[in-house]
Motif scaffolding. Structure first.
Motif, PDB file in Angstrom:
ATOM      1  N   ILE A  17       0.836  -1.217   0.000  1.00 28.46           N
ATOM      2  CA  ILE A  17       0.000   0.000   0.000  1.00 28.46           C
ATOM      3  C   ILE A  17       0.862   1.256   0.000  1.00 28.46           C
ATOM      4  O   ILE A  17       0.623   2.196  -0.768  1.00 28.46           O
ATOM      5  N   LEU A  18       1.887   1.270   0.856  1.00 32.41           N
ATOM      6  CA  LEU A  18       2.771   2.444   0.918  1.00 32.41           C
ATOM      7  C   LEU A  18       3.528   2.629  -0.407  1.00 32.41           C
ATOM      8  O   LEU A  18       3.720   3.765  -0.860  1.00 32.41           O
ATOM      9  N   SER A  19       3.934   1.535  -1.027  1.00 38.09           N
ATOM     10  CA  SER A  19       4.648   1.616  -2.307  1.00 38.09           C
ATOM     11  C   SER A  19       3.742   2.208  -3.386  1.00 38.09           C
ATOM     12  O   SER A  19       4.167   3.058  -4.177  1.00 38.09           O
ATOM     13  N   LEU A  21       1.153   4.178  -2.897  1.00 34.58           N
ATOM     14  CA  LEU A  21       0.950   5.597  -2.585  1.00 34.58           C
ATOM     15  C   LEU A  21       2.149   6.436  -3.044  1.00 34.58           C
ATOM     16  O   LEU A  21       1.989   7.526  -3.610  1.00 34.58           O
ATOM     17  N   LEU A  22       3.348   5.911  -2.802  1.00 33.74           N
ATOM     18  CA  LEU A  22       4.565   6.610  -3.214  1.00 33.74           C
ATOM     19  C   LEU A  22       4.626   6.746  -4.738  1.00 33.74           C
ATOM     20  O   LEU A  22       4.919   7.828  -5.268  1.00 33.74           O
ATOM     21  N   ILE A  23       4.314   5.644  -5.433  1.00 35.55           N
ATOM     22  CA  ILE A  23       4.323   5.678  -6.905  1.00 35.55           C
ATOM     23  C   ILE A  23       3.295   6.682  -7.426  1.00 35.55           C
ATOM     24  O   ILE A  23       3.563   7.449  -8.354  1.00 35.55           O
ATOM     25  N   TYR A  24       2.107   6.701  -6.790  1.00 41.19           N
ATOM     26  CA  TYR A  24       1.045   7.623  -7.217  1.00 41.19           C
ATOM     27  C   TYR A  24       1.480   9.084  -7.081  1.00 41.19           C
ATOM     28  O   TYR A  24       1.292   9.883  -7.999  1.00 41.19           O
ATOM     29  N   HIS A  25       2.079   9.422  -5.943  1.00 40.39           N
ATOM     30  CA  HIS A  25       2.501  10.821  -5.723  1.00 40.39           C
ATOM     31  C   HIS A  25       3.658  11.203  -6.643  1.00 40.39           C
ATOM     32  O   HIS A  25       3.733  12.358  -7.102  1.00 40.39           O
ATOM     33  N   LEU A  26       4.547  10.268  -6.943  1.00 40.18           N
ATOM     34  CA  LEU A  26       5.633  10.553  -7.884  1.00 40.18           C
ATOM     35  C   LEU A  26       5.075  10.810  -9.284  1.00 40.18           C
ATOM     36  O   LEU A  26       5.471  11.775  -9.962  1.00 40.18           O
ATOM     37  N   ILE A  27       4.152   9.949  -9.708  1.00 37.81           N
ATOM     38  CA  ILE A  27       3.531  10.134 -11.035  1.00 37.81           C
ATOM     39  C   ILE A  27       2.751  11.443 -11.077  1.00 37.81           C
ATOM     40  O   ILE A  27       2.763  12.154 -12.087  1.00 37.81           O
ATOM     41  N   PHE A  61      -5.978   2.142 -11.367  1.00 36.43           N
ATOM     42  CA  PHE A  61      -5.104   1.069 -11.837  1.00 36.43           C
ATOM     43  C   PHE A  61      -4.211   0.568 -10.701  1.00 36.43           C
ATOM     44  O   PHE A  61      -4.054  -0.649 -10.491  1.00 36.43           O
ATOM     45  N   LEU A  62      -3.628   1.504  -9.938  1.00 33.54           N
ATOM     46  CA  LEU A  62      -2.762   1.123  -8.814  1.00 33.54           C
ATOM     47  C   LEU A  62      -3.556   0.409  -7.726  1.00 33.54           C
ATOM     48  O   LEU A  62      -3.040  -0.514  -7.075  1.00 33.54           O
ATOM     49  N   ILE A  63      -4.798   0.821  -7.509  1.00 29.81           N
ATOM     50  CA  ILE A  63      -5.632   0.148  -6.493  1.00 29.81           C
ATOM     51  C   ILE A  63      -5.865  -1.312  -6.887  1.00 29.81           C
ATOM     52  O   ILE A  63      -5.759  -2.228  -6.057  1.00 29.81           O
ATOM     53  N   VAL A  64      -6.172  -1.533  -8.172  1.00 24.62           N
ATOM     54  CA  VAL A  64      -6.402  -2.912  -8.645  1.00 24.62           C
ATOM     55  C   VAL A  64      -5.131  -3.740  -8.501  1.00 24.62           C
ATOM     56  O   VAL A  64      -5.172  -4.895  -8.034  1.00 24.62           O
ATOM     57  N   VAL A  65      -3.987  -3.161  -8.897  1.00 25.34           N
ATOM     58  CA  VAL A  65      -2.707  -3.880  -8.785  1.00 25.34           C
ATOM     59  C   VAL A  65      -2.411  -4.219  -7.330  1.00 25.34           C
ATOM     60  O   VAL A  65      -1.997  -5.342  -7.005  1.00 25.34           O
ATOM     61  N   ALA A  66      -2.627  -3.259  -6.433  1.00 23.59           N
ATOM     62  CA  ALA A  66      -2.361  -3.486  -5.006  1.00 23.59           C
ATOM     63  C   ALA A  66      -3.247  -4.586  -4.452  1.00 23.59           C
ATOM     64  O   ALA A  66      -2.789  -5.450  -3.684  1.00 23.59           O
ATOM     65  N   ILE A  67      -4.526  -4.589  -4.831  1.00 23.71           N
ATOM     66  CA  ILE A  67      -5.449  -5.625  -4.338  1.00 23.71           C
ATOM     67  C   ILE A  67      -5.011  -7.004  -4.809  1.00 23.71           C
ATOM     68  O   ILE A  67      -5.014  -7.980  -4.037  1.00 23.71           O
ATOM     69  N   ILE A  68      -4.609  -7.104  -6.087  1.00 15.60           N
ATOM     70  CA  ILE A  68      -4.174  -8.394  -6.627  1.00 15.60           C
ATOM     71  C   ILE A  68      -2.934  -8.903  -5.884  1.00 15.60           C
ATOM     72  O   ILE A  68      -2.845 -10.082  -5.510  1.00 15.60           O
ATOM     73  N   ILE A  69      -1.954  -8.008  -5.641  1.00 16.24           N
ATOM     74  CA  ILE A  69      -0.724  -8.416  -4.950  1.00 16.24           C
ATOM     75  C   ILE A  69      -1.016  -8.837  -3.518  1.00 16.24           C
ATOM     76  O   ILE A  69      -0.500  -9.858  -3.025  1.00 16.24           O
ATOM     77  N   ILE A  70      -1.863  -8.077  -2.828  1.00 22.93           N
ATOM     78  CA  ILE A  70      -2.182  -8.394  -1.428  1.00 22.93           C
ATOM     79  C   ILE A  70      -2.932  -9.717  -1.325  1.00 22.93           C
ATOM     80  O   ILE A  70      -2.656 -10.547  -0.440  1.00 22.93           O
ATOM     81  N   LEU A  71      -3.870  -9.937  -2.228  1.00 25.37           N
ATOM     82  CA  LEU A  71      -4.596 -11.208  -2.213  1.00 25.37           C
ATOM     83  C   LEU A  71      -3.665 -12.385  -2.474  1.00 25.37           C
ATOM     84  O   LEU A  71      -3.810 -13.470  -1.878  1.00 25.37           O
ATOM     85  N   SER A  72      -2.678 -12.171  -3.359  1.00 25.99           N
ATOM     86  CA  SER A  72      -1.683 -13.223  -3.610  1.00 25.99           C
ATOM     87  C   SER A  72      -0.882 -13.514  -2.361  1.00 25.99           C
ATOM     88  O   SER A  72      -0.573 -14.673  -2.048  1.00 25.99           O
ATOM     89  N   MET A  73      -0.508 -12.467  -1.621  1.00 32.78           N
ATOM     90  CA  MET A  73       0.237 -12.653  -0.370  1.00 32.78           C
ATOM     91  C   MET A  73      -0.571 -13.422   0.666  1.00 32.78           C
ATOM     92  O   MET A  73      -0.025 -14.169   1.481  1.00 32.78           O
TER      93      MET A  73
END
Length: 265
Positions: A17-19, A21-27, A61-73
Motif C-alpha cells: 500500500i505504501l509503495s 501511494l509513493l508511486i502515485y505521488h511521484l507520477i 489502476f494502482l488500487i487494482v494492482v495493489a489488491i491483486i498483490i495483497i490477495l496473492s500474499m
C-alpha cells in the motif's frame, strides 16, 4: 512461524500500500510538471480537467494492482479470481455499454476542446449556452430559457459559435434624393465615435460603401468584428446611433408609403 505470518499477512500488505501511494505521488508530480510545459497554451480549467482524468485512471489502476498483490500474499488463488473477474467484466460491460460510450465521448470532448462552459454552441440543431460538461451528459440552455440535457454519445454534430469572433453587419438605407457625400461623412463620424465607445469590439467599425441600389433607396453596408455572440447587441447600438444622427442631420430613411387617389375629389 509468527514472524513469517506477520511479514506475509501484515507487513507485506502495508509495504504494498505504501509503495503504491509513493508511486502515485511521484507520477502526480511528473504529470503536473509535464502539463505545465506541454499544455502551457491551454486554459487552466482544461488543464485541471485533463490532469484529474489521468490521475484518476492511474489511481484506480494502482488500487487494482495493489489488491491483486495483497490477495496473492494472503494465499488467494488469483487464477480463479481473474477468471471470475473476466466473466463479471463481460456482463458489466454489456449492461453498461451506453454509460461507457458516454464516458469515452465525454473524455473526447474535454481533451479535444470541442467546447467549454460558457460557449454558445449548436448541438443536434439545438442552440444554447453550455452550462455543464460531464463525462456522461452535456447541458445547454437556449436563449429562451429551455435547458437540454443530452447524452455525450448522442452528440453527432457540434457548431461552436464562440471560438474566435462574430461579425456585426449593419445595412442602412437612405433616399435617392440625399447628398451621398453628406451621408458618407455622417456615417464615418458615427463609426469613429462608436468605435471608441462600444465595448466588445475586436476591430474598428468600417463602412464598406454602397451595397445595393434598391427600389426605395440606396443601401450602405457597415461591418465590425465583435467578441463571440456580441454581434446582435452591437448591431442594435449602431442602428440606434445612426437613426438619432440622421434625425439631427435631416437625412431621410425611406419607408413604404401608400398613396390613395380619390376620383371624387
Amino acid at each position: 512461524m509468527l514472524e513469517k505470518i506477520l511479514v506475509k499477512e501484515v507487513i507485506g500488505p502495508i509495504v504494498v500500500i505504501l509503495s503504491c501511494l509513493l508511486i502515485y505521488h511521484l507520477i502526480k508530480k511528473i504529470i503536473s510538471k509535464m502539463m505545465k510545459v506541454k499544455l502551457s497554451r491551454i486554459d487552466q480549467r482544461r488543464q485541471k480537467t485533463i490532469n484529474v482524468l489521468i490521475l484518476n485512471i492511474i489511481k484506480y489502476f494502482l488500487i487494482v494492482v495493489a489488491i491483486i498483490i495483497i490477495l496473492s500474499m494472503l494465499g488467494v488463488n488469483m487464477n480463479a479470481v481473474v477468471a471470475s473477474l473476466g466473466v463479471v467484466g463481460v456482463v458489466v460491460g454489456l449492461a453498461f455499454q451506453d454509460i461507457l460510450k458516454d464516458f469515452l465521448s465525454g473524455i473526447s470532448i474535454i481533451v479535444e476542446d470541442q467546447y467549454k462552459i460558457g460557449d454558445t454552441v449548436t448541438i443536434n440543431d439545438f442552440k444554447g449556452e453550455v452550462l455543464a460538461i460531464g463525462f456522461r451528459t452535456t447541458r445547454l440552455k437556449a436563449y429562451t430559457g429551455e435547458v437540454m440535457i443530452i447524452s455525450n454519445r448522442n452528440i453527432q454534430k457540434v457548431i461552436n459559435h464562440s471560438f474566435k469572433s462574430s461579425k456585426a453587419i449593419v445595412d442602412v438605407m437612405v433616399s435617392y434624393e440625399e447628398d451621398l457625400l453628406k451621408v458618407e461623412k455622417v456615417l464615418s463620424e458615427v463609426c469613429d465615435k462608436l468605435s471608441n465607445e462600444i465595448k466588445g469590439l475586436k476591430s474598428k467599425i468600417e463602412i464598406l460603401g454602397i451595397n445595393e441600389l434598391g427600389d426605395s433607396g440606396i443601401t450602405y453596408r457597415i461591418v465590425v468584428d465583435t467578441k463571440p455572440m456580441k454581434h446582435l447587441e452591437i448591431k442594435r447600438l449602431i442602428l440606434r446611433e445612426i437613426k438619432m444622427t440622421f434625425d439631427k442631420n435631416k437625412i431621410d430613411i425611406p419607408y413604404n408609403q401608400l398613396v390613395i387617389h380619390n376620383a371624387w375629389l
